[in-house]
Design an enzyme around this catalytic site. Structure first.
Site, PDB file in Angstrom:
ATOM      1  N   MET A 194       5.524 106.886 -23.575  1.00  0.00           N
ATOM      2  CA  MET A 194       5.225 107.181 -22.178  1.00  0.00           C
ATOM      3  C   MET A 194       6.122 108.273 -21.616  1.00  0.00           C
ATOM      4  SD  MET A 194       2.696 105.398 -20.803  1.00  0.00           S
ATOM      5  CE  MET A 194       3.078 105.204 -19.071  1.00  0.00           C
ATOM      6  N   CYS A 195       7.311 108.454 -22.214  1.00  0.00           N
ATOM      7  CA  CYS A 195       8.232 109.487 -21.732  1.00  0.00           C
ATOM      8  C   CYS A 195       7.632 110.887 -21.862  1.00  0.00           C
ATOM      9  CB  CYS A 195       9.537 109.435 -22.524  1.00  0.00           C
ATOM     10  SG  CYS A 195      10.445 107.904 -22.378  1.00  0.00           S
ATOM     11  N   LEU A 196       6.703 111.056 -22.786  1.00  0.00           N
ATOM     12  CA  LEU A 196       6.186 112.386 -23.073  1.00  0.00           C
ATOM     13  C   LEU A 196       5.060 112.798 -22.135  1.00  0.00           C
ATOM     14  CD1 LEU A 196       6.108 112.093 -26.971  1.00  0.00           C
ATOM     15  CD2 LEU A 196       7.933 112.995 -25.529  1.00  0.00           C
ATOM     16  N   ARG A 204       3.380 113.968 -18.773  1.00  0.00           N
ATOM     17  CA  ARG A 204       3.765 114.738 -17.590  1.00  0.00           C
ATOM     18  C   ARG A 204       2.609 114.750 -16.593  1.00  0.00           C
ATOM     19  NH1 ARG A 204       7.712 113.966 -19.756  1.00  0.00           N
ATOM     20  NH2 ARG A 204       9.277 115.364 -20.629  1.00  0.00           N
TER      21      ARG A 204
END
Length: 683
Positions: A435-437, A439
């Site tokens: 999920m960090c990736l 944007r």
């Protein structure tokens, strides 16, 4: 670390590792589990890790052979049937069970195997289902079938006073049994012909126990099998529930990974297992190992395409298949998963189960003794172990599972969340980071949310306005009911590809969920506020201060260990590491801790207190990779920890009915802009 390992090897060197394997233990970890670099995996009770060579063998098998549906008659189907037959024999061999005395029925897991026993067992009003208190919930579920048929359920505590690894002449003397009150759902009386104080033939009882407790690792003496089957009334001390014929079920899902029951020595009627507990892969596949005589007593109602030889739709006629396995395996077997079993057993046989048992026992004994030796500065014990007493703590007869709690120097308990969080700093746990990736960008002029991910070629466009083309529904999440809007399959497929797992996008329009914060008055703790939440965990907004981040970076730079790998420059943390909604500047470091409320432009917010940080801030938001130095959480834990929680930034609630300068029905919702001043209130 080197000295401690040498001391460990002096004591446990003969048992640690796998001396007869082609690789030593360090080489096995380096080559077969490369994905564990910088990570300590301690959840084998939940799922054993598969090895790389095991998976390579599985892939090679499936890509070079053709396996068809075993219910057909083609060459590929015959190959599948041969595979299934071989897999059944491997399972029986693992438990030293004769194919004449036992059958292997494949299921979707140990839970499905237990359910099969519960629903097909010949319960009657005179039957008794007895089970130990240490059983898994999946075993306790059998109680529903028993009670619904008018049978009695009886929980017992069994203490293995004098553990025996094999049969002994004084079996009964090694066990201490205490009974809990009997459970009945309907009035039932013991009926039937009585001869010499026992009922004849028609009453069947079931006793269930785990070979190893999932919680504590305590193992039960398998002599229980013979004691119960031969003379249950001796162990039940004349209880009215000991009449009839007793059958025994062993939940070996956990224990069989290191100590599979020997069914020649201890002829249990039912044994349930899940293969991922033994060698990691495949998941979703288990087995019921059933004694042939016991299988003939099971009463199966449902039939399916795989279990019926013939049936007629318009009359009451069905002829079931005669074989035990084929009469209980509904539908088409999971034949590709079954094909993978042989590769798992190959790994186990190479290492040998005896070496696995000695290796895991040596580690468990070392860890238990080390935990018990931990002391605070005032001499108080740090660790409390469960499921065993001091005399047995160093015993190798206890399974390689350790249940413990940690205590502070004043005797108060550390919360499990704090232990979990701090353990993650040492690489003992890693959360999924995809999920960090992702944007996002909102184009207000077009009313569109743009979402992008390096895993997806195209940007996703999601309209912000509610549209009739998207369905509305209600859903329940974590015990709360929400009104949500669902999106079409293209949106869900995009997110599924982005995070590499099945995913559905839902937009929340409202809920009745409110969160009441406490009134402890401790700095950083949330205050007495009623906060209406949607899908967020704790609050609607997160605010961080540039000055607080700068102070954190100063502390990071003072630690010589906090250097970027291969460089002499200190690690530098920017605001996006904390994933804030609002970033402010111009205040003293951590001044936001004391703010009660604040206004930005015409918008008013109430502070709900500090944000409790977790290991997610150790993930690089650009790559999704965890930082090897475990920063900044490790440094924050050294000076921003309050009652086990590590605080940084504050949570805010938007007060939709409060606006600076008053509020009118026709006023538009205020919008925040970069550069607006922040007016805090600390009163």
């Amino acid at each position: 670390m080197g000295e401690r390992k040498e001391e460990f090897l002096k004591e446990f060197g003969e048992d640690y590792g796998y001396p007869h394997a082609s690789k030593n233990i360090d080489e096995i970890r380096a080559t077969e589990f490369k994905r564990l670099d910088e990570l300590v995996y301690l959840d084998h009770a939940g799922a054993t890790l598969y090895s790389e060579s095991q998976m390579e063998s599985v892939i090679k098998d499936l890509t070079t052979n053709v396996y068809g549906n075993p219910h057909s008659q083609s060459d590929s189907s015959v190959a599948t049937s041969d595979n299934v037959r071989m897999a059944r024999q491997q399972v029986l061999d693992y438990f030293n069970a004769s194919p004449e005395d036992y059958k292997c029925i494949f299921t979707s897991g140990a839970t499905a195997a237990l359910k099969l026993v519960g629903e097909a067992f010949p319960w009657s009003r005179e039957s008794c289902f007895m089970y130990t208190m240490e059983n898994h919930n999946s075993v306790l579920g059998i109680r529903e079938y028993a009670l619904n048929q008018g049978a009695t359920a009886l929980a017992v505590d069994i203490e293995d006073v004098e553990h025996h690894s094999g049969p002994s002449k004084s079996k009964l003397s090694s066990f201490k049994v205490s009974q809990h009150p009997a459970q009945r759902r309907t009035e039932a009386t013991l009926t039937g012909t009585v001869v010499n104080g026992d009922t004849l033939g028609t009453v069947y009882n079931l006793f269930a126990f785990p070979s190893e407790c999932n919680f504590s690792g305590v193992r039960f003496g398998l002599d229980l099998v013979n004691i119960i089957k031969e003379d249950a009334k001796v162990i039940l001390e004349g209880s009215p529930y000991c009449r009839g014929q007793w059958m025994v079920l062993i939940d070996a899902a956990k224990g069989c990974a290191t100590h599979p029951p020997d069914l020649t020595m201890f002829p249990a009627d039912f044994v349930v297992i899940s293969f991922y507990k033994i060698f990691g892969y495949p998941t979703g596949l288990g087995a019921l190992i059933v004694r042939t005589e016991a299988a003939r007593l099971l009463r199966k109602t449902y039939f399916s395409g795989g279990t019926v030889a013939a049936s007629i739709a318009d009359i009451d006629f069905v002829r079931r298949r005669g074989g035990i396995e084929e009469s209980f395996e509904d539908g088409t077997q999971s034949f590709l998963s079954i094909a993978a079993i042989s590769h798992g057993f190959k790994i186990i046989n190479t290492l040998t189960i005896s070496s696995i048992a000695r290796h895991t026992a040596s580690l468990a004994v070392y860890v238990r003794s080390t935990l018990l030796a931990l002391r605070h500065g005032n001499g108080a014990s740090v660790c409390v172990l469960y499921g065993t007493n001091a005399a047995k703590v160093l015993s190798r007869d206890i399974g390689p599972t350790i249940a413990f709690n940690l205590k502070r120097s004043d005797g108060s308990w550390f919360g499990y969340r704090e232990v979990e969080k701090l353990a993650s700093l040492s690489g003992i746990q890693l959360r999924v980071p995809e999920m960090c990736l992702i944007r996002t960008f909102i184009d207000l002029s077009r009313g569109t949310l743009f979402v992008e991910s390096p895993r997806c070629k195209e940007k996703l466009k999601v309209p912000l306005e509610q549209t009739s083309c998207y369905r509305k529904e209600e859903m329940q999440l974590y015990g709360q009911r929400y009104e949500v809007q669902g999106y079409d399959s293209d949106v869900n497929l995009w997110f599924t590809e982005a995070i590499a797992r099945p995913c559905t996008l839902m937009r929340c329009f409202g809920s009745e969920h409110t969160c009441c914060m406490n009134t402890s008055g401790i700095v950083g703790m949330c205050r007495d506020v009623q906060s209406k939440l949607n899908f967020v965990n704790e609050a609607q907004f997160l605010l961080v201060s540039e000055e607080s981040i700068s102070d954190l970076n100063k502390k990071l730079s003072k630690n010589p260990q906090n250097r970027s790998p291969g460089h002499q420059l200190p690690i530098h943390i920017d605001s996006m590491r904390f994933r804030p909604n609002l970033v402010i500047s111009g205040a003293e470091p951590y001044a936001e801790d004391n703010w009660r409320n604040l206004t930005i432009g015409k918008a008013c917010f109430t502070s709900l207190g500090g944000c409790n940080r977790c290991q997610m801030i150790n993930l690089n938001p650009q790559t999704g990779q965890v930082q090897k130095l475990k920063e900044p959480l490790a440094t924050l834990a050294s000076y921003r920890r309050v009652q086990g929680k590590i605080f940084f930034g504050i949570l805010l609630k938007y007060e939709e009915n409060m606006r600076l300068g008053g509020w009118k029905d026709n006023d538009p919702e205020p919008r925040l802009q970069v550069g607006q001043r922040v007016y805090p209130n600390i009163s």
